[in-house]
Design a protein around this motif. Structure first.
Motif, PDB file in Angstrom:
ATOM      1  N   ILE A 170      40.115  44.803  72.496  1.00 41.49           N
ATOM      2  CA  ILE A 170      40.374  46.244  72.535  1.00 41.49           C
ATOM      3  C   ILE A 170      40.243  46.845  71.142  1.00 41.49           C
ATOM      4  N   GLY A 171      40.746  46.131  70.137  1.00 41.56           N
ATOM      5  CA  GLY A 171      40.651  46.613  68.759  1.00 41.56           C
ATOM      6  C   GLY A 171      39.222  46.790  68.297  1.00 41.56           C
ATOM      7  N   VAL A 172      38.320  45.908  68.736  1.00 42.14           N
ATOM      8  CA  VAL A 172      36.895  46.031  68.374  1.00 42.14           C
ATOM      9  C   VAL A 172      36.342  47.361  68.870  1.00 42.14           C
ATOM     10  N   LEU A 173      36.648  47.713  70.117  1.00 43.85           N
ATOM     11  CA  LEU A 173      36.165  48.988  70.659  1.00 43.85           C
ATOM     12  C   LEU A 173      36.854  50.171  69.992  1.00 43.85           C
ATOM     13  N   GLN A 174      38.149  50.050  69.755  1.00 40.60           N
ATOM     14  CA  GLN A 174      38.893  51.147  69.146  1.00 40.60           C
ATOM     15  C   GLN A 174      38.395  51.434  67.733  1.00 40.60           C
ATOM     16  N   ASP A 175      38.011  50.406  66.993  1.00 36.21           N
ATOM     17  CA  ASP A 175      37.480  50.607  65.657  1.00 36.21           C
ATOM     18  C   ASP A 175      36.174  51.395  65.670  1.00 36.21           C
ATOM     19  N   ARG A 176      35.426  51.263  66.772  1.00 39.88           N
ATOM     20  CA  ARG A 176      34.118  51.919  66.845  1.00 39.88           C
ATOM     21  C   ARG A 176      34.185  53.301  67.484  1.00 39.88           C
ATOM     22  N   VAL A 177      35.038  53.476  68.472  1.00 32.22           N
ATOM     23  CA  VAL A 177      35.041  54.705  69.268  1.00 32.22           C
ATOM     24  C   VAL A 177      36.324  55.514  69.104  1.00 32.22           C
ATOM     25  N   ARG A 178      37.374  54.907  68.521  1.00 36.48           N
ATOM     26  CA  ARG A 178      38.663  55.577  68.334  1.00 36.48           C
ATOM     27  C   ARG A 178      39.285  55.988  69.667  1.00 36.48           C
ATOM     28  N   GLY A 186      38.221  55.282  80.670  1.00 37.53           N
ATOM     29  CA  GLY A 186      37.307  56.323  81.120  1.00 37.53           C
ATOM     30  C   GLY A 186      36.330  56.775  80.056  1.00 37.53           C
ATOM     31  N   HIS A 187      36.605  56.446  78.780  1.00 39.26           N
ATOM     32  CA  HIS A 187      35.716  56.843  77.691  1.00 39.26           C
ATOM     33  C   HIS A 187      34.568  55.857  77.500  1.00 39.26           C
ATOM     34  N   PHE A 188      34.588  54.761  78.250  1.00 39.35           N
ATOM     35  CA  PHE A 188      33.591  53.723  78.039  1.00 39.35           C
ATOM     36  C   PHE A 188      32.715  53.562  79.265  1.00 39.35           C
ATOM     37  N   GLY A 189      31.726  52.699  79.121  1.00 37.66           N
ATOM     38  CA  GLY A 189      30.795  52.421  80.206  1.00 37.66           C
ATOM     39  C   GLY A 189      29.494  51.882  79.637  1.00 37.66           C
ATOM     40  N   GLY A 190      28.952  50.851  80.271  1.00 36.85           N
ATOM     41  CA  GLY A 190      27.664  50.316  79.842  1.00 36.85           C
ATOM     42  C   GLY A 190      27.674  49.611  78.509  1.00 36.85           C
ATOM     43  N   ILE A 191      28.832  49.107  78.065  1.00 39.05           N
ATOM     44  CA  ILE A 191      28.916  48.446  76.766  1.00 39.05           C
ATOM     45  C   ILE A 191      27.994  47.238  76.688  1.00 39.05           C
ATOM     46  N   ALA A 192      27.752  46.577  77.808  1.00 33.32           N
ATOM     47  CA  ALA A 192      26.905  45.383  77.802  1.00 33.32           C
ATOM     48  C   ALA A 192      25.495  45.685  77.291  1.00 33.32           C
ATOM     49  N   LYS A 193      25.041  46.919  77.455  1.00 32.96           N
ATOM     50  CA  LYS A 193      23.681  47.260  77.035  1.00 32.96           C
ATOM     51  C   LYS A 193      23.542  47.338  75.526  1.00 32.96           C
ATOM     52  N   VAL A 194      24.619  47.680  74.841  1.00 33.64           N
ATOM     53  CA  VAL A 194      24.547  47.829  73.377  1.00 33.64           C
ATOM     54  C   VAL A 194      25.321  46.741  72.643  1.00 33.64           C
ATOM     55  N   MET A 195      26.238  46.057  73.346  1.00 36.91           N
ATOM     56  CA  MET A 195      27.049  45.004  72.733  1.00 36.91           C
ATOM     57  C   MET A 195      27.050  43.755  73.626  1.00 36.91           C
ATOM     58  N   PRO A 196      25.910  43.106  73.783  1.00 43.88           N
ATOM     59  CA  PRO A 196      25.856  41.956  74.704  1.00 43.88           C
ATOM     60  C   PRO A 196      26.753  40.794  74.280  1.00 43.88           C
ATOM     61  N   ALA A 197      26.843  40.508  72.986  1.00 42.54           N
ATOM     62  CA  ALA A 197      27.717  39.418  72.526  1.00 42.54           C
ATOM     63  C   ALA A 197      29.173  39.745  72.834  1.00 42.54           C
ATOM     64  N   TYR A 198      29.549  40.988  72.602  1.00 39.31           N
ATOM     65  CA  TYR A 198      30.921  41.417  72.926  1.00 39.31           C
ATOM     66  C   TYR A 198      31.179  41.270  74.417  1.00 39.31           C
ATOM     67  N   ALA A 199      30.213  41.623  75.241  1.00 42.70           N
ATOM     68  CA  ALA A 199      30.384  41.551  76.692  1.00 42.70           C
ATOM     69  C   ALA A 199      30.658  40.119  77.139  1.00 42.70           C
ATOM     70  N   ILE A 203      26.720  52.358  68.762  1.00 40.92           N
ATOM     71  CA  ILE A 203      27.666  51.386  68.219  1.00 40.92           C
ATOM     72  C   ILE A 203      27.016  50.017  68.083  1.00 40.92           C
ATOM     73  N   LEU A 204      27.513  49.250  67.130  1.00 42.83           N
ATOM     74  CA  LEU A 204      26.943  47.948  66.808  1.00 42.83           C
ATOM     75  C   LEU A 204      27.689  46.840  67.537  1.00 42.83           C
ATOM     76  N   ASP A 205      26.986  45.744  67.757  1.00 37.62           N
ATOM     77  CA  ASP A 205      27.579  44.582  68.396  1.00 37.62           C
ATOM     78  C   ASP A 205      28.504  43.864  67.411  1.00 37.62           C
ATOM     79  N   LEU A 206      29.083  42.749  67.827  1.00 42.19           N
ATOM     80  CA  LEU A 206      30.030  42.018  66.997  1.00 42.19           C
ATOM     81  C   LEU A 206      29.414  41.632  65.657  1.00 42.19           C
ATOM     82  N   SER A 207      30.180  41.851  64.595  1.00 41.88           N
ATOM     83  CA  SER A 207      29.747  41.436  63.259  1.00 41.88           C
ATOM     84  C   SER A 207      30.019  39.945  63.081  1.00 41.88           C
ATOM     85  N   ALA A 208      29.542  39.386  61.974  1.00 40.10           N
ATOM     86  CA  ALA A 208      29.776  37.971  61.682  1.00 40.10           C
ATOM     87  C   ALA A 208      31.276  37.692  61.550  1.00 40.10           C
TER      88      ALA A 208
END
Length: 503
Positions: free
Chosen positions: A351-359, A364-377, A448-453
């Protein structure tokens, strides 16, 4: 068990304070102090983790006795001692604390807020208190660490939390303090009666059933609030929601386990007759907690509150295992507590990973994260399945063993505990589907970017542990099997003696 007399547990417990001292001595510009404070905190916590690994390699899982013991006169002529030691019930929670602390520090590495030095010092203080809780063998020493843990988490929530942080911090503080003060009164009564607060000397303590009942309830007040158990849970969702991500990880990953651990370490062995009498009451509250918290989680939009109510439900399952007073049930409870520490901590980090990116934490504020953050998914999917107790993940073996222990008591209790798997699947899959697989309907999410190192490094050990516990639970069960067997046999012997005496 100390190599060449080396005080391993004391070093583990108080080494973080050396890091606190080094951080507080830093001088210079704010940015430079922040960088150095992060480095010192991470280095100190990794040193603690390295020392904690010695417990794992040096621990004898075939013994139910305390190991790595340290004993010194703390208050001479009072029977109050500095007595540290770990057995199979406590050693894995020391390791869990040592693992989650550097993960939390890494998760806070890019915090934009000021007073980073104080923030890092608070986490090291919290680590000292929590390791002390799981290592203390003296009742008063345990109480000191139990209460000390409240101070840094109060600061972490109250200073660096969300918009309602002050109310959440004070709610946590007063709920926990009130319960712990009742426990202190019971500790003083035990000391007055026995002349000692050393747990090893109190095993032969003979209290009347009435005295046991009052003391059990005093300890219950402290531990039920800490877990938290329904209906003492009202501080928890707000505290989780308002805490910074790393604070939520430590609350859900370690501090909730302190309550169930307290029941196993103190309430059951010291008050066997009260445990026998009040176990149905505790089991009823736990069953209600499982169903109630799961249903409330279904109604939540805030992702942190979904995980918060999920924690109440999963700790309810752990309490059912604890008060089954059955070797399989208690072993399952301990495995469930360990798994919950890993999985809930990972859930808050996701949850913190998403909150850092989208605040935002509103699903309801999210959707389709797998398309831009596949590693996170993929990572979020692993922890979602684990929260549902899918076979092969960390939560399943513990919940299964708890259900086995519960079945020996009542099929209805088993049904209530087992409902968490169905209801858990409902609210966790709802959250995952909405966030990860729904339509990508917000333009900001496309950037938004996928998971960092760094984030992959944070999740890697949690993924490994989630799969390790699920696939090979025996490597953990054998650590506490002898201690659990000793606890159950002592309880049976104490009850048999009391019944023969007509008490």
């Amino acid at each position: 068990m100390n190599a060449a007399g080396f005080p391993l547990l004391s070093t583990l417990t108080f080494l973080p304070l050396a890091g606190v001292a080094a951080i507080l001595c830093l001088r210079g510009e704010e940015d430079r102090i922040g960088r150095l404070a992060r480095g010192i905190a991470l280095g100190t916590s990794l040193a603690v983790l390295a020392l904690a690994s010695l417990l794992w390699f040096g621990f004898d899982g075939g013994s139910g006795a305390y190991q790595f013991q340290e004993h010194a006169n703390w208050m001479p002529d009072t029977g109050i001692s500095y007595h540290m030691g770990v057995d199979g019930i406590s050693v894995l929670f020391v390791l869990l604390t040592a693992l989650l602390t550097p993960i939390c520090i890494l998760a806070s590495w890019r915090m934009e807020q000021t007073r980073i030095r104080t923030y890092m010092a608070a986490f090291l203080l919290l680590e000292t208190a929590m390791i002390g809780v799981f290592s203390a063998v003296d009742l008063l020493l345990f109480y000191v660490f139990f209460e000390a843990a409240l101070v840094p988490i109060f600061l972490i929530i109250g200073i660096w939390g969300g918009p309602h942080r002050v109310r959440a911090a004070f709610k946590l503080f007063f709920y926990t303090l009130a319960g712990a003060l009742l426990m202190l009164l019971a500790v003083l009564a035990i000391w007055y009666d026995a002349g000692s607060t050393d747990l090893t000397q109190l095993m032969g303590l003979h209290l009347s059933r009435g005295a046991q009942m009052w003391m059990f309830l005093a300890f219950f007040a402290a531990f039920a609030v800490k877990m938290p158990m329904w209906p003492f849970h009202t501080w928890q969702p707000e505290a989780y929601a308002e805490a910074p991500t790393a604070g939520s990880v430590m609350l859900g990953g370690v501090m909730l386990n302190m309550g169930a651990y307290g029941f196993l370490r103190f309430s059951i062995p010291l008050f066997p007759q009260a445990t026998e009498t009040l176990a149905p009451f505790v089991l009823a509250l736990s069953a209600i907690a499982v169903v109630y918290a799961s249903l409330v989680a279904l109604l939540q939009q805030d992702m942190k509150k979904i995980v918060a109510y999920s924690s109440i439900a999963h700790m309810g399952i752990a309490t059912i295992g604890v008060f089954s007073i059955d070797e399989q049930g208690i072993s399952g409870a301990l495995l469930q507590m360990l798994a919950h520490g890993v999985v809930s901590g990972a859930g808050f980090l996701c949850i913190g990973v998403l909150q850092d990116r989208v605040r935002s934490r509103d699903i309801g504020h999210f959707g389709g994260i797998a398309k831009v953050m596949p590693a996170y998914a993929v990572v979020a999917m692993i922890f979602t399945l684990a929260a549902m107790a899918l076979p092969g993940t960390a939560s399943f073996p513990g919940e299964f063993l708890v259900l086995v222990g519960a079945w020996k008591i009542s099929p209805w209790l088993t049904l209530a505990a087992g409902s968490s798997m169905i209801l858990g699947a409902a609210y966790m899959l709802r959250m995952y589907k909405t966030v990860v697989f729904s339509r990508l309907h917000r333009a900001e999410l496309r950037q938004i970017l996928d998971l960092s190192a760094r984030e992959k490094l944070i999740f890697a050990p949690l993924v490994v542990l989630t799969l390790w516990i699920g696939i090979h639970p025996g490597s953990f069960l054998h650590i506490f099997q002898a201690s659990v067997s000793t606890l159950v046999h002592r309880q049976e012997a104490a009850l048999a003696t009391a019944h023969l005496a007509g008490l």
